[in-house]
Design a protein around this motif. Structure first.
Motif, PDB file in Angstrom:
ATOM      1  N   SER A 207      14.278  27.879  21.476  1.00 37.40           N
ATOM      2  CA  SER A 207      13.276  27.923  21.656  1.00 37.40           C
ATOM      3  C   SER A 207      12.401  29.129  21.968  1.00 37.40           C
ATOM      4  CB  SER A 207      13.622  28.032  23.312  1.00 37.40           C
ATOM      5  OG  SER A 207      13.190  27.771  24.246  1.00 37.40           O
ATOM      6  N   THR A 208      10.896  29.022  21.846  1.00 35.82           N
ATOM      7  CA  THR A 208      10.448  30.803  22.059  1.00 35.82           C
ATOM      8  C   THR A 208       9.101  30.330  23.136  1.00 35.82           C
ATOM      9  OG1 THR A 208       9.579  31.528  20.023  1.00 35.82           O
ATOM     10  CG2 THR A 208       8.827  29.520  20.106  1.00 35.82           C
ATOM     11  N   SER A 209       8.825  31.675  22.828  1.00 37.38           N
ATOM     12  CA  SER A 209       7.326  31.191  23.634  1.00 37.38           C
ATOM     13  C   SER A 209       6.437  31.725  22.700  1.00 37.38           C
ATOM     14  CB  SER A 209       6.974  32.513  24.523  1.00 37.38           C
ATOM     15  OG  SER A 209       8.184  32.844  25.718  1.00 37.38           O
ATOM     16  N   LEU A 210       5.057  29.906  23.024  1.00 38.63           N
ATOM     17  CA  LEU A 210       3.764  30.325  22.840  1.00 38.63           C
ATOM     18  C   LEU A 210       2.676  30.032  24.315  1.00 38.63           C
ATOM     19  CD1 LEU A 210       1.604  30.053  19.803  1.00 38.63           C
ATOM     20  CD2 LEU A 210       3.012  27.386  20.158  1.00 38.63           C
ATOM     21  N   ASP A 211       2.139  31.426  23.865  1.00 38.71           N
ATOM     22  CA  ASP A 211       1.345  30.846  25.453  1.00 38.71           C
ATOM     23  C   ASP A 211      -0.203  30.533  24.544  1.00 38.71           C
ATOM     24  OD1 ASP A 211       2.227  33.694  27.531  1.00 38.71           O
ATOM     25  OD2 ASP A 211       3.741  32.531  26.547  1.00 38.71           O
ATOM     26  N   GLY A 212      -0.616  30.398  23.780  1.00 38.35           N
ATOM     27  CA  GLY A 212      -2.049  29.548  23.639  1.00 38.35           C
ATOM     28  C   GLY A 212      -2.230  30.446  22.101  1.00 38.35           C
ATOM     29  N   PRO A 213      -3.545  30.381  21.429  1.00 41.36           N
ATOM     30  CA  PRO A 213      -3.943  31.145  20.501  1.00 41.36           C
ATOM     31  C   PRO A 213      -3.751  32.257  20.728  1.00 41.36           C
ATOM     32  CG  PRO A 213      -5.683  30.053  22.106  1.00 41.36           C
ATOM     33  CD  PRO A 213      -4.387  29.667  23.118  1.00 41.36           C
ATOM     34  N   GLU A 214      -4.035  32.901  19.242  1.00 41.49           N
ATOM     35  CA  GLU A 214      -3.951  34.424  19.169  1.00 41.49           C
ATOM     36  C   GLU A 214      -3.900  35.262  20.280  1.00 41.49           C
ATOM     37  OE1 GLU A 214      -4.487  35.368  14.763  1.00 41.49           O
ATOM     38  OE2 GLU A 214      -3.089  37.117  15.414  1.00 41.49           O
ATOM     39  N   ASP A 215      -5.498  35.322  20.522  1.00 42.38           N
ATOM     40  CA  ASP A 215      -5.926  36.289  21.151  1.00 42.38           C
ATOM     41  C   ASP A 215      -4.620  35.999  22.986  1.00 42.38           C
ATOM     42  OD1 ASP A 215      -8.467  35.142  23.169  1.00 42.38           O
ATOM     43  OD2 ASP A 215      -7.547  34.296  21.793  1.00 42.38           O
ATOM     44  N   LEU A 216      -4.843  35.836  23.313  1.00 43.33           N
ATOM     45  CA  LEU A 216      -4.494  35.122  24.536  1.00 43.33           C
ATOM     46  C   LEU A 216      -3.126  35.156  24.220  1.00 43.33           C
ATOM     47  CD1 LEU A 216      -4.788  34.087  27.533  1.00 43.33           C
ATOM     48  CD2 LEU A 216      -4.299  31.333  26.668  1.00 43.33           C
ATOM     49  N   HIS A 217      -2.542  34.791  23.183  1.00 39.74           N
ATOM     50  CA  HIS A 217      -0.691  34.412  23.033  1.00 39.74           C
ATOM     51  C   HIS A 217      -0.411  36.229  23.130  1.00 39.74           C
ATOM     52  CE1 HIS A 217       3.362  34.013  21.561  1.00 39.74           C
ATOM     53  NE2 HIS A 217       2.689  35.261  20.899  1.00 39.74           N
ATOM     54  N   ASN A 218      -0.966  37.561  22.011  1.00 36.57           N
ATOM     55  CA  ASN A 218      -1.114  38.249  21.897  1.00 36.57           C
ATOM     56  C   ASN A 218      -1.358  39.393  23.219  1.00 36.57           C
ATOM     57  OD1 ASN A 218       0.224  38.571  19.755  1.00 36.57           O
ATOM     58  ND2 ASN A 218      -1.919  38.401  18.760  1.00 36.57           N
ATOM     59  N   ARG A 219      -2.261  38.695  24.397  1.00 35.92           N
ATOM     60  CA  ARG A 219      -3.217  39.597  25.006  1.00 35.92           C
ATOM     61  C   ARG A 219      -1.807  39.483  26.051  1.00 35.92           C
ATOM     62  NH1 ARG A 219      -7.884  37.886  26.630  1.00 35.92           N
ATOM     63  NH2 ARG A 219      -7.110  36.662  28.487  1.00 35.92           N
ATOM     64  N   ASN A 220      -0.808  38.660  26.023  1.00 35.76           N
ATOM     65  CA  ASN A 220       0.272  38.782  27.135  1.00 35.76           C
ATOM     66  C   ASN A 220       1.090  38.678  26.978  1.00 35.76           C
ATOM     67  OD1 ASN A 220      -1.197  36.330  29.308  1.00 35.76           O
ATOM     68  ND2 ASN A 220      -0.276  34.634  28.358  1.00 35.76           N
TER      69      ASN A 220
END
Lengths: 392, 103, 485
Positions: free
Chosen positions: C214-227
């Motif tokens: 089970s992993t975390s994927l917060d969204g597209p690359e910029d959003l994910h990396n910012r979070n």
């Protein structure tokens, strides 16, 4: 349509008995001698083996062949040419009566247990008679002993089988004992099983492959009660299904599709999905034009093409709820393509026919066809399915 | 220097106890606590509710309409709960009656 | 001549009046109300009809009467089997409770390579072992886990970053499997990981023991990396690579993803969903904003957060519905949990939406230091300085000390929705849950005043939104599929 019985059988020679009895048919000239005493030999062209209780000749001239003279002979009209090894006949010489009560090669073998019933369905295909027909149970018990035990399935119906009370359990036990590898399908209105102890008694027999088929016609009690013409039937039927499942007896719900049941068909499907989710199967069945249906046609007839949408919706609801669902007795060309996979070929071979409108249809072999009684009334929208529609 | 913060005007609603229950009124005040705080004044046969909206944006007509509706609805709920309590207990009794479970 | 009676003679018993079955009603919109029966089956009726119905004046020939009868809101002289059916359905809904705790979360380490701003629990320092769970702690926690009567036991490994302590995970899995030779439960293992440190050893381990990732994927690359910042600023790339690797070497369905919703996510719902589709997922859990770590007790979280979040949620849901209508099966998991309660006789067993609350009853957390928490939120709360929901320690307390703990029992009992004001008369209560930790955190009361509760407001808006959408037949079909899967 196959002829199953005749009152024009000719009996000659020394009959073993004039009373009604049951015999198994054999075409095996080398049948063990000890068994021949209670069997009938179906005559062909070869030599005639000795020692059988009866000899059956189908379709030859009325006088019979040479050398028949002393044999206990039954002559049947050529309609009976379908008879084969393993079939079972009811023979009643005193009344010149012969009936094929079991055909080994039949797709479905159904036994009528009694003509009595405590419902009076508007579309009953076997109109009840209040007669003392307990002798039928004895005959079936006798028949069960003759059936070859590699037969896949038998059915008990009526009338209402549970009206036999303990004798029904006797029959189920006999099926288990004589035919442990044969599926047993019992058609019942389920009302007797509202008494939990009755359901328990059936369960205790522990038949290895039993299913009770129970009709339910609406999510609303008064509509179901109207269709079966019995006040209070709905509550008893539902309780009956609950008790059967509580006791571990497989149960299916059967719905006959006609003008009274079609308007709320999707509601019934939702009702089943919510309340009877654990039933083993649901069968949605086209109307058969026999019995009481003819008398009540005005209240029952609806062209199946006109309920194609309700049927599609109901099947969708049941399928999404993961309930095992089948459509019986309905032709493929008048149901939605998306639900073809639920349509099963269910009409007994001896009842099945096709219409002139079916000429050229490419899915005939997958289609259930029609009851021969359908000649009276069937959909105005029957048309052959062209090859291009078959491609999935 | 600014003056004191303006407060919303209080709304006074009367409920004759011959027609409405105190319990229903209490439930209604609880249900609408996000929109108004309520003070009660009781006189024989009547309850007066003084509603003070929590937000200046609250329209008095809307608050009155919704509060009155809620009082009526709550009275209906109380009546239904009382009517259906016996059969509710019967169903619960059946639910827990067997040790074995259906599935 | 006919021996057949007409339909009307079977309706005569309807004329003698009807009796109400238990039900509740709540406003949907304007004069339209939702009525729900004892187990959450619902109908939509005009307010005026409810009054008629409750006073025994509803016309037995009308459509409303038929619907209410078919859905078990009333019985009459014609039929009362509804009582048996309601009892049976209620039993089906409640039966899973007896299985008790199925989900056991092990916090194997607090060490982590990421430094996500919304995380309360990680310690950035990679090397210190003082934040790792010891084998002794693990053994004691496992012993407690097996005290649960549940036939299914799900062991989930969390952190920090779990893969930083793979050796302990291996130790725990081996021990659990060894014990299970006798116990014979159905076991499930899940590792929650950011996948940044996924290596051959971890893959091989997961394959051998059938472990889900089970992993975390917060969204597209910029959003994910910012979070989700980490040294190298490449969290997204590593996550995607890890997902690909797990799919290829372990199987397509062996990896699931969860998103964390932040203020930045709220404007980008569609993009997030598109990202999940691109990465091969067939569903997403549109999660609420977490109250932990924000200014929890301020009203700004409650009102501001909810409106924008609800807009985000319904835009996402409607987008997903359209995807389904266009032929791409994709599920919104929070809706599917609620729909399972609304449309089927089943209980989904989702910890955060249960009454009695799922804390302790459905799930339990064993922290790296042996402290036992009633839920993951309880642990986060402790990290913020509030240990109200710490219910014991594996080194000190027995199973009975922990599960019969007054704190746990009080939380369960006081938050029980059916007795709480508002919930006890709410038509949506069968779909909802009790969240004592949230209410304790935001209102200093485990029950909470529901009209002021973001949990209540959010869930009510979702229930109403789902019911409105169910009125479209094509959407109902999609929702039914989600509910029964």
């Amino acid at each position: 349509m196959i002829t199953l019985d005749t009152r024009a059988a000719r009996f000659s020679g020394e009959a073993p008995t004039l009373e009604r009895h049951v015999v198994r048919l054999s075409t095996n000239a080398l049948r063990p001698r000890s068994l021949r005493k209670r069997e009938a030999y179906l005559m062909g062209d070869g030599p005639v083996p000795e020692g059988f209780a009866w000899y059956v000749r189908v379709g030859s001239s009325v006088e019979g062949a040479e050398g028949d003279g002393h044999l206990p002979l039954i002559q049947l009209p050529s309609d009976f040419r379908y008879l084969a090894d393993g079939d079972i006949l009811r023979v009643f010489p005193a009344k010149s009566l012969v009936r094929a009560i079991f055909r080994k090669g039949a797709s479905i073998n159904s036994f009528l247990l009694t003509e009595r019933c405590n419902n009076l369905c508007l579309m009953c295909s076997q109109p009840p008679r209040n007669v003392d027909d307990g002798w039928i149970v004895d005959e079936i018990l006798e028949t069960l002993a003759h059936i070859d035990f590699d037969v896949p399935e038998i059915m008990f119906s009526g009338g209402e089988p549970t009206l036999l009370g303990d004798r029904l359990f006797e029959l189920v036990q006999a099926s288990k004992s004589f035919l442990p590898r044969t599926s047993l399908h019992i058609l019942s209105n389920g009302r007797s099983f509202a008494d939990a102890e009755f359901a328990r008694k059936l369960a205790r027999i522990a038949h290895p492959d039993l299913m009770v088929g129970v009709p339910l016609y609406s999510d609303l009690a008064h509509i179901h009660d109207y269709v079966v013409q019995a006040d209070g039937a709905y509550d008893e039927t539902v309780r009956g299904i609950l008790n059967l499942k509580q006791e571990g007896v497989p149960a299916e719900v059967r719905v006959v599709l006609h003008k009274q049941t079609v308007p709320r068909l999707a509601n019934l499907a939702e009702f089943l999905a919510r309340n009877l989710l654990f039933v083993d199967h649901v069968a949605l069945m086209g109307l058969e034009m026999t019995g009481f249906t003819k008398a009540n046609l005005a209240d029952l007839w609806i062209d199946p093409a006109d309920y194609a949408d309700e049927l599609r919706k109901a099947v969708g609801i049941l399928d999404r709820a993961r309930i095992n669902t089948s459509i019986y007795n309905t032709q493929l060309c008048i149901i939605d393509r998306s639900i073809w996979r639920f349509a099963k070929r269910s009409i007994s071979d001896w009842k099945q026919e096709f219409m002139s409108e079916c000429e050229g249809c490419t899915v005939r072999s997958e289609c259930g066809g029609f009851f021969s009684s359908a000649g009276l009334r069937y959909s105005a929208h029957i048309r052959p399915v062209a090859k291009i529609e078959c491609v999935s | 220097m600014s003056g004191p913060e303006p407060k919303p005007a209080p709304l006074v609603l009367s409920f004759p106890l011959s027609m409405f229950s105190l319990e229903g009124i209490k439930r209604a005040t609880y249900a609408l606590m996000a929109r108004a705080t309520v003070r009660f004044e009781t006189t024989p046969g009547e309850v007066r509710c003084i509603l003070i909206p929590t937000s200046l944006k609250e329209e008095p007509e809307a608050l009155e309409r919704d509060f009155r509706r809620e009082v009526v609805d709550q009275d209906l709920r109380i009546s239904i709960e009382a009517q259906t309590e016996p059969v509710r207990n019967a169903i619960l009794g059946l639910t827990f009656s067997r040790t074995g479970l259906q599935e | 001549m006919s021996k057949f009676q007409a339909l009307k003679s079977y309706k005569s018993s309807l004329a003698s009046g009807y009796r109400l079955l238990p039900f509740r009603f709540t406003q949907l919109h304007g004069d339209e109300y939702v009525l729900s029966n004892l187990i959450g089956e619902f109908v939509i009726l005009d307010r005026a009809i409810i009054g008629q119905f409750a006073q025994g004046k509803l016309d037995p020939g009308g459509a409303a009467y038929e619907e209410l009868k078919a859905k078990h809101f009333l019985i009459d002289d014609d039929s009362n089997v509804a009582v048996d059916l309601l009892a049976l359905k209620l039993r089906t809904k409640l039966a899973p409770l007896a299985n008790f705790t199925a989900l056991h979360l092990f916090v194997t380490t607090l060490r982590c390579d990421h430094s996500c701003p919304y995380c309360q629990v990680s310690r950035a320092n990679d090397d210190l072992r003082e934040f790792d769970m010891s084998e002794d702690t693990a053994l004691k926690a496992i012993a407690l886990a097996f005290r649960s009567p549940s036939p299914v036991l799900k062991f989930e490994f969390q952190g920090g970053e779990s893969l930083l302590n793979l050796s302990l995970i291996r130790f725990i899995v081996d021990e659990v499997e060894r014990r299970n030779l006798e116990e014979r439960r159905e076991l499930q293992f899940v590792i929650a990981t950011n996948l940044a440190l996924l290596d051959d050893e971890a893959i091989e381990f997961a394959r051998q023991h059938n472990v889900l990732i089970s992993t975390s994927l917060d969204g597209p690359e910029d959003l994910h990396n910012r979070n989700r910042p980490r040294p190298g600023r490449d969290s997204y790339a590593r996550t995607i690579k890890g997902i690909g690797r797990v799919r290829k070497e372990l199987g397509r369905d062996r990896v699931g993803a969860l998103m964390t919703t932040t203020a930045a996510s709220l404007e980008r719902g569609r993009e997030i969903i598109d990202e999940y589709i691109t990465q091969g997922f067939h569903g997403i859990f549109l999660r609420p904003l977490s109250p932990y770590g924000f200014a929890v007790k301020t009203k700004s979280y409650q009102s501001y957060g909810q409106e924008k979040w609800l807009k985000f949620y319904f835009e996402g849901l409607d987008y997903i519905i359209d995807l389904n209508l266009q032929g791409y099966p994709f599920t919104e998991y929070y809706a599917s949990i609620i729909l399972r309660k609304m449309l089927t006789p089943f209980q989904p067993g989702y910890v955060d939406l249960q009454s009695p609350s799922g804390i302790g009853v459905a799930a339990i957390v064993y922290n790296y230091d042996g402290d036992v928490y009633a839920s993951d939120e309880s642990r986060m709360l402790a990290e913020m300085g509030d240990k109200t929901f710490c219910i014991g320690n594996v080194h000190r307390d027995s199973y009975e000390d922990i599960f019969l703990n007054d704190r746990l029992l009080e939380a369960l009992e006081s938050s029980f929705a059916a007795s709480a004001p508002m919930c006890s008369w709410c038509a949506f209560e069968p779909y909802c849950g009790a969240d004592p930790i949230f209410h304790h955190t935001t209102q200093s009361s485990m029950v909470g005043k529901k009209p002021l509760s973001a949990f209540c407001n959010r869930n009510m808006a979702i229930f109403k939104g789902l019911i409105e959408r169910l009125r479209r037949p094509e959407v109902k079909e999609i929702f039914e599929r989600w509910a029964y899967s």
